[in-house]
Scaffold this active site. Structure first.
Site, PDB file in Angstrom:
ATOM      1  N   TYR A  88     -84.941  64.933   8.064  1.00 45.07           N
ATOM      2  CA  TYR A  88     -83.918  65.974   8.132  1.00 45.07           C
ATOM      3  C   TYR A  88     -84.508  67.218   8.758  1.00 45.07           C
ATOM      4  O   TYR A  88     -85.450  67.792   8.219  1.00 45.07           O
ATOM      5  CB  TYR A  88     -83.420  66.339   6.726  1.00 45.07           C
ATOM      6  N   LYS A 143     -83.824  57.166   8.230  1.00 47.97           N
ATOM      7  CA  LYS A 143     -82.541  57.630   7.700  1.00 47.97           C
ATOM      8  C   LYS A 143     -82.305  59.031   8.215  1.00 47.97           C
ATOM      9  O   LYS A 143     -83.128  59.922   7.970  1.00 47.97           O
ATOM     10  CB  LYS A 143     -82.610  57.623   6.173  1.00 47.97           C
TER      11      LYS A 143
END
Lengths: 315, 315, 315, 315, 315
Positions: free
Chosen positions: A178, A209
């Site tokens: 992220y 992810k």
């Protein structure tokens, strides 16, 4: 979907000869022999603390951590991702699950405005291998990197070393990446998400992810995702599920991510566990129908609504 | 150019007797038996993230990481430099390439105005040796130092230790040295570039990659480079390729760097991989014609334009 | 001067029995059997970068690092002090020199006004022992401490540990100690220099290199130095040579430092290597005439001026 | 005073069976079989640099470090405490002394107003054990903690680990604990001194050196000290000697510290070594008369004044 | 209460086969075969320094550390928790106690307004195992985490690693978790306490000590505690005792914490040791009557008032 065999699995060159069989086995187990990943994210008790598990709009069942394992046991998932300690406390009673040990975690108490995020590694790999030796079905590791944080360097270094070590032992690695920190103004900007995917590849991860990209020009997120999936190269890209939304919206997005965006799976937490056990179980099955069996949104919705079942034998 | 033999290779004294043969072999492989280095820089997926690989002016082929390896396979290069993970994911299918594992990398999200640059070491040497043991053709390491950064000390220490360890195992080391940080006002000032070259020597590197010096007094960059090349002593100096420019300009600069500036090679990334596979392959050949075969700019341009071929047998 | 024998060498108690012979041998080699140290400082390519080696007032020969080794080979010195990598790259061709490996170094890009100085340790002792095992004539180590820096603690700890380890292996240790940092307003204040000398003793160094004290009250520097030499106790004190000055001034200062100030040698860099090979060689001989043979300033000047020779047999 | 036997020594439970005999022996040696500690503090060449050893009011003999060892040899002390390197350089000529290796030290150049104090550990325990193996009579370790410093955590951790390791090897540990830092407004406040004593106990130290408490309400320091001595529990408390004062004042304070304040010894540096060898030797004897033989202030003064002698046989 | 047998103890999966028996034994010892924990907190000599042990309202007996061990010996407790050094100094004379070694500690001198709290680990696990090998009855470890501190990451990492290692050796782990730091505005907010409990579970702790939640809406603390106890899952939750209050209030709270709040024990320090030995002993018995024998508040008060006795045989 055609099932993969051991011969179909591409083994990275950092897996030594005597760990190749283990790696292949873990890859086939985690992806249920499809090459796609259905990751049930159970690491939020640290990340989001108790607000994701108790309160308005959350089923009371979610208050007890065993809920997560019951969903895993009764639903259809690829891997259950949780911290080492959580897995250690419940795995004896849920031996059949595939576990992905989330190696680092932080709470959300200190905000980015106070300090850029760093998520510390909670144990070394030895502790994970110990779990595996003790009989826990650990198939891989997870690690979160906040790109653009002032602590990016520490997380890059920890992740880089963990991937090399994990592959040496035949374990898979999923990176959560992220972009976040004072330097990051638009965390979901398509270029940035694609860049994050490329970083995961360079570190040698098996899966990454990311948050679904949010184009500012109004173009379709799934098309932006396709660029990121290409940038990830041989690292499989999956999207975070995000906050709880209605099932149809969720399943449609997922279908697009896979069939337009080139994602090879999903990583979902809150959308699943904040529901009652029965509903959560049905949602895992609906998600798996799309992810692991290439079913349509309609078919998946029928599964979610209990109109038809979906089980491991349907993959 | 006259080919080097094993007897011509000067082996540093930190290479122990039982690694000398490996060192000599790696040196001859990396330089294609010329003593010159044609380094194909494939580490920018972290350094520059996806903006170097997708967008206006970049061939769509560059979007997929395998493009880099296809160029390496079909072109003429000395070594392909990339992060450990990237190499691990593709090397099984590109076994013939010489790999240089780039040990550290950072993204460009946090700017120097926010924090001085530090590029973290992503794994220890063990992980690289594991790759080599698993059959990957690793000939050396790369490491970036930002001189003048507040984190200079950490990078100097990591690089110093890595070079000692790498030489002990017969691996080459290339340092990327860029003066950068709040204390550095002119990153390409000739004195500074020469100083950087000297630092690389003191650390014991085999090659150092620097930016071409930019004299403020309008004198020729290649002459300023000659001072730096001398300051580098027995460490071979090569210049970074920089942003994409037209081929003629690029090849002329390269020829000057070698024949006026005393450079012993080149280190090029974007100028190569942002082109289509065919064009990129031709550019690697044109660059190698100059670097590894002492051909003229005109000959090299003919190679780039497809008017004549250049292959490993032409070295 | 009467030559020392092995029996005259005082061996510190941290040298274990099986390293005593090595320590004694290294001590006799480094001091040319005089107990005095003539240290040729060749570590400035990092410390001062290229400005000490190229530019106005510097002989063009100094531009190439091999100049340093040629001076060492043709002149008369005790030890050549340089970073591990520099030594590793040239020692094969200059096997007869005594090498002192400078363990830490920093550039001068970040100024004290921006950040207090820290000079990082570039490798561990293992790497130095590897050099010795490979046949390099390493007699000792050097390490710089900036007392009064906010990073004093790190340098004290690194130096302390290195000295213990080096003595365990029979290697000598020379500390460079310079008071420097925001807390230090007068770096050459006599009390401070004496304090630095005492710190070197407490850390167990064999020699300490300090800047000559500069009394503010106009008293003689050599007398202030005498206090520092006493404070150093059994650690031999030598003075840094500083910037290039004319030979007579330099040699007179050196003679005073030894005969009034109680110094037991010198540590000189720029004053030597910024000259042409011939002149530099003559200066090393003149310095050694004073340091290692107790000759007068006049005799040393005659050596410098080429009116008489000085060689190892004159010690 | 009745002499202690091995059976009287209370051995902490972190001393393993095979080190108990060594621990008991070290305890008896350090306390001269009295259970009381006369510690001659010789670590100030780092702590206070040269200002404690040269200048107005200081005997010129103190200028040379060997002065410390001569005092130790000719006087009556329990242990001589100094840094590892200092001990290593002189111990061969002073083999009969009991040495306490001071593990950490800092200079006083950086003031607390600039940065809170941290005193770095200068070597690991291995280096101390090496000294012992080489024949130096090392009976224990010392370590300074600045409680209330922003670096308290690092010092607590280093001390905690050192004590465990030292006891494992049968060595004694003395902690120097001084509350100091921006958070500390009254360093000698009785509650704080008592708290420091308790911290030493919790870390497992054998002795703790504190500054004598200075009650603000005008009550007697020795009574405040009694509370601290109790808080120290089984860790023996000794007071720092502080700056040089006249002998009578000093000896009276010491007598009160022991007989009213419950101190079990003293730790004195400047008060001793700033005097001429003869006077310093007499002062160690006077101090030891009180500390190790329970003599009165008057008797001790007579010893100091040379009116009667005191030697090890008088204990 | 029905006593637990070895078969009733749920062993986490990070305890290897050859340590399971030890773990079970330690669990049964620590909980007195009840599954409930009565933890006597004796770590405040560092945490609160001497102000918790001497002064107005504190019995003078508390001034001497041995008071803590006398209470443990004469009262009824599950484990005595103290720092390694404290335990090492007294355990020889109190061999029958169950010890929990508190691994980290800080003083309260530096306030959160100056710097966020970090409590350093004082030794590694080896030192604790050494104690056990030497015969000390160590049943487990304790570690404090300040969630929301800027140093949360370090404490999470240290705790995570310690738990894995401790379980590997069959030791229990109790985490103290207190939200504290500039980012934390309400340390006892129910959601936060529940979150802290969940963090302990994810780290794999056996027990977690939290402050009782303080709902701002006036609802009952014990009900808020019930949510936290659920969030803790298989990690047993106990509440800190806090400052000294009257016995009836204390015992009523405790009863509610267990029977309404789902706590499985208590962790009490000041409320016990600030009393005279006799009163403190009676309070441990009263607390244990509730915690370990499910007696009523009235029965426990009778024990406290000396109207009836309570001993280990009453559990």
């Amino acid at each position: 979907m055609q099932k993969l065999t051991a011969a179909d699995v591409r083994v990275p060159m950092d897996v030594p000869a005597d760990s190749r069989e283990t790696y292949v086995s873990n890859y086939l187990k985690a992806t249920r022999e499809t090459g796609r990943l259905m990751l049930f994210a159970c690491d939020q008790k640290v990340e989001h603390m108790n607000k994701d598990f108790y309160g308005e709009g959350i089923d009371i069942a979610d208050c007890e951590p065993e809920h997560l394992f019951e969903i895993g046991k009764n639903g259809v998932i690829g891997v259950l991702a949780g911290q080492r300690g959580l897995v250690a406390q419940y795995a004896a009673d849920y031996p059949e699950l595939n576990y992905l040990v989330k190696m680092n975690s932080k709470t959300n108490l200190v905000k980015t405005s106070q300090e850029d995020p760093y998520s510390p590694q909670l144990t070394d790999l030895e502790a994970v291998l110990q779990l595996r030796e003790n009989g826990v079905n650990v198939v891989g590791l997870g690690y979160t990197i906040y790109l653009g944080s002032e602590y990016e360097a520490t997380m890059m270094a920890e992740a880089g070393q963990l991937i090399a070590q994990a592959h040496e032992c035949g374990l898979l690695v999923v990176l959560w990446i992220y972009p976040r920190g004072k330097a990051v103004t638009a965390e979901k900007e398509p270029d940035l998400i694609a860049g994050a995917a490329g970083v995961a590849l360079c570190l040698g991860a098996d899966f990454v992810k990311v948050n679904p990209p949010k184009p500012e020009d109004g173009s379709a997120p799934a098309e932006a995702l396709a660029i990121a999936a290409k940038a990830a190269g041989r690292t499989g890209l999956v999207c975070a599920g995000g906050g709880t939304v209605d099932a149809k919206t969720f399943l449609t997005q997922l279908h697009d991510q896979i069939h337009i965006g080139g994602a090879c799976g999903n990583a979902t937490g809150r959308n699943i566990h904040q529901r009652s056990l029965d509903e959560a179980v049905r949602l895992t099955k609906a998600i798996s129908a799309i992810t692991l069996a290439d079913q349509s949104v309609e078919e998946a919705l029928a599964v979610f609504n209990g109109e038809k079942d979906f089980s491991y034998s349907d993959i």
